[in-house]
Write a protein that holds these residues in place. Sequence first.
Motif, short mmCIF file in Angstrom:
data_model
loop_
_atom_site.label_atom_id
_atom_site.label_comp_id
_atom_site.label_asym_id
_atom_site.label_seq_id
_atom_site.Cartn_x
_atom_site.Cartn_y
_atom_site.Cartn_z
N UNK A 65 0.17 -4.41 -0.28
CA UNK A 65 0.72 -3.37 0.93
C UNK A 65 -0.49 -2.50 1.41
N UNK A 66 -1.24 -2.07 0.40
CA UNK A 66 -2.41 -1.32 0.75
C UNK A 66 -3.51 -2.08 1.82
N UNK A 67 -3.61 -3.32 1.26
CA UNK A 67 -4.49 -4.14 2.16
C UNK A 67 -3.90 -4.55 3.55
N UNK A 68 -2.45 -3.86 3.77
CA UNK A 68 -2.06 -4.44 5.27
C UNK A 68 -0.69 -5.34 5.09
N UNK A 69 0.04 -5.67 4.01
CA UNK A 69 1.12 -6.48 3.88
C UNK A 69 2.13 -5.66 4.71
N UNK A 110 8.33 -5.71 5.33
CA UNK A 110 9.35 -6.76 5.09
C UNK A 110 8.73 -7.82 3.97
N UNK A 111 7.74 -8.02 4.15
CA UNK A 111 6.93 -8.84 3.11
C UNK A 111 6.89 -8.26 1.70
N UNK A 112 6.49 -6.95 1.71
CA UNK A 112 6.54 -6.06 0.39
C UNK A 112 8.03 -6.16 -0.35
N UNK A 113 9.13 -6.20 0.43
CA UNK A 113 10.36 -6.04 0.12
C UNK A 113 10.68 -7.44 -0.38
N UNK A 114 10.18 -8.53 0.28
CA UNK A 114 10.45 -9.99 -0.17
C UNK A 114 9.89 -10.07 -1.61
N UNK A 115 8.48 -9.79 -1.60
CA UNK A 115 8.02 -10.09 -2.93
C UNK A 115 8.55 -9.23 -4.15
#
Length: 187
Positions: free
Chosen positions: A146-150, A153-158
């Motif tokens: 996430x800090x690297x730009x994720x 939505x992708x963060x929540x998914x993972x």
Amino acid sequence: MADDFELDTDDLERRMDGAMSALRTEFASLRTGRASASMLEPVMVEAYGQKTPINQVGTVNVPEPRMVTVNVWDKSMVGAVEKAIRESGLGINPQLNGTIIMLPIPELNEERRKELTRVAAQYAENARVAVRNIRRDGMDQVKKAKADGLSEDDQKFWENEVQDMTDRFIKSVDDALDTKQSEIMQV
């Protein structure tokens, strides 16, 4: 930049499986009042200058529900095997019959059964802690991405993937504990 992020869920699952495997091994070493060859798995014998698993110095059998026998292959090892069983903390008194060591499994009294259920609960808690530590590692990887730009939505998914896996393994630890405790308390 982090759009191609792919969490290694196989690695997390493999590590959680390892925690379950360790739990099963610990549960197998708990005596339930019924004879089981697996109860001797943690016993190590001082053989030929090194610690050796008991199943590598003799054949472990369960000829009847309350008896385990160890047929020691090398006659000179019988004393070492008997000593290892006595010192193992299993609470079993071995009886010698030539190269065969007989282990009669006594009935468990109520106090000992309750004590064993507490030990089983402690083993299960250790497995839960291991699974949660693996979860934390997975969540840390997602936060770093996430800090690297994720994307959010992708963060929540993972995060949901990691949490679902964790919940599944915690449930299987709880189920294994329930099974083991009912096995121990069975008269």
